[in-house]
Design a protein around this motif. Structure first.
Motif, PDB file in Angstrom:
ATOM      1  N   ILE A  27       0.843  -1.200   0.000  1.00  0.00           N
ATOM      2  CA  ILE A  27       0.000   0.000   0.000  1.00  0.00           C
ATOM      3  C   ILE A  27       0.877   1.249   0.000  1.00  0.00           C
ATOM      4  N   MET A  28       1.948   1.233   0.798  1.00  0.00           N
ATOM      5  CA  MET A  28       2.850   2.387   0.852  1.00  0.00           C
ATOM      6  C   MET A  28       3.496   2.641  -0.503  1.00  0.00           C
ATOM      7  N   ILE A  29       3.904   1.588  -1.184  1.00  0.00           N
ATOM      8  CA  ILE A  29       4.539   1.745  -2.498  1.00  0.00           C
ATOM      9  C   ILE A  29       3.539   2.275  -3.513  1.00  0.00           C
ATOM     10  N   VAL A  30       2.302   1.741  -3.499  1.00  0.00           N
ATOM     11  CA  VAL A  30       1.273   2.187  -4.448  1.00  0.00           C
ATOM     12  C   VAL A  30       0.910   3.654  -4.197  1.00  0.00           C
ATOM     13  N   VAL A  31       0.692   4.018  -2.936  1.00  0.00           N
ATOM     14  CA  VAL A  31       0.359   5.412  -2.615  1.00  0.00           C
ATOM     15  C   VAL A  31       1.519   6.324  -3.007  1.00  0.00           C
ATOM     16  N   ASP A  32       2.745   5.884  -2.778  1.00  0.00           N
ATOM     17  CA  ASP A  32       3.916   6.679  -3.151  1.00  0.00           C
ATOM     18  C   ASP A  32       3.952   6.900  -4.663  1.00  0.00           C
ATOM     19  N   LYS A  33       3.608   5.879  -5.435  1.00  0.00           N
ATOM     20  CA  LYS A  33       3.589   6.017  -6.902  1.00  0.00           C
ATOM     21  C   LYS A  33       2.493   6.987  -7.345  1.00  0.00           C
ATOM     22  N   LEU A  34       1.341   6.975  -6.641  1.00  0.00           N
ATOM     23  CA  LEU A  34       0.216   7.817  -7.035  1.00  0.00           C
ATOM     24  C   LEU A  34       0.373   9.272  -6.611  1.00  0.00           C
ATOM     25  N   VAL A  35       0.807   9.515  -5.364  1.00  0.00           N
ATOM     26  CA  VAL A  35       0.839  10.890  -4.858  1.00  0.00           C
ATOM     27  C   VAL A  35       2.187  11.285  -4.274  1.00  0.00           C
ATOM     28  N   GLY A  36       3.151  10.392  -4.308  1.00  0.00           N
ATOM     29  CA  GLY A  36       4.426  10.633  -3.645  1.00  0.00           C
ATOM     30  C   GLY A  36       5.330  11.594  -4.388  1.00  0.00           C
ATOM     31  N   VAL A  37       6.344  12.050  -3.669  1.00  0.00           N
ATOM     32  CA  VAL A  37       7.321  12.978  -4.246  1.00  0.00           C
ATOM     33  C   VAL A  37       8.733  12.411  -4.110  1.00  0.00           C
TER      34      VAL A  37
END
Length: 194
Positions: A27-37
């Motif tokens: 989940i952390m990797i997916v969220v990072d890909k979607l909204v991460g910097v």
């Protein structure tokens, strides 16, 4: 809660609520890909554990693994007050846990996490993770799972001290100022960090 734990494999067991545990790195990797910097792995960094803290960390991982295994055999108390009380507690914990992940992913690399849920607690993922464990304990009316929850929360408390020590080494005075204005745990006044 029954004194004798019930063991039965079923579709509607506590494992459904425990899926976040093995899935949260994904989940952390997916969220990072979607909204991460930036790169989530670099942002999380390494915690400088002492030998004792490393043993505590390993004990925590083992306890969490045992809780996941136990959850496979732990029926949820569907249709009872236990379930209807525990499920909202769990869901609030899960939602806030995900918000903390979003806060991490939207923080630029090389900066400490101080925005969003991190304004109210220096360790919101740990805090809300413990709340989720509590929700599972209540929804399944299991004193055994509650014991897992308490033990994991106690171990987490000592592990975040090591995490803060690492943040102080890495970020210096900026992190010390953050510690002075933000409590370690939501609802518990901050300690006088100098």
């Amino acid at each position: 809660m029954s004194l004798t734990p019930v063991f039965e494999i079923g579709l509607w067991n506590a494992w459904i609520l425990m899926l976040y545990l093995p899935l949260h790195p994904l989940i952390m990797i997916v969220v990072d890909k979607l909204v991460g910097v930036g790169n989530i792995n670099k942002k999380m960094g390494d915690v400088p554990f002492t030998r004792t803290e490393k043993k505590m960390f390993n004990s925590t991982v083992i306890l969490m693994l045992l809780a996941c295994i136990y959850s496979i055999f732990l029926p949820l108390k569907l249709g009872t007050l236990w379930f209807y009380t525990g499920l909202p507690i769990y869901l609030i914990g899960l939602l806030m846990f995900i918000f903390a992940i979003v806060n991490i992913t939207t923080t630029p690399e090389g900066k400490p996490f101080t925005k969003g849920t991190y304004r109210y607690s220096r360790h919101p993922m740990t805090f809300w993770g413990s709340i989720m464990y509590l929700g599972v304990s209540i929804a399944s009316a299991s004193w055994v799972f509650l014991l897992f929850s308490v033990l994991v929360a106690i171990l987490f408390h000592y592990l975040v001290i090591a995490e803060e020590r690492g943040c102080l080494e890495y970020y210096g005075g900026f992190y010390r100022e953050y510690m002075n204005r933000t409590p370690r745990w939501i609802g518990i006044p901050k300690s006088g960090v100098k």
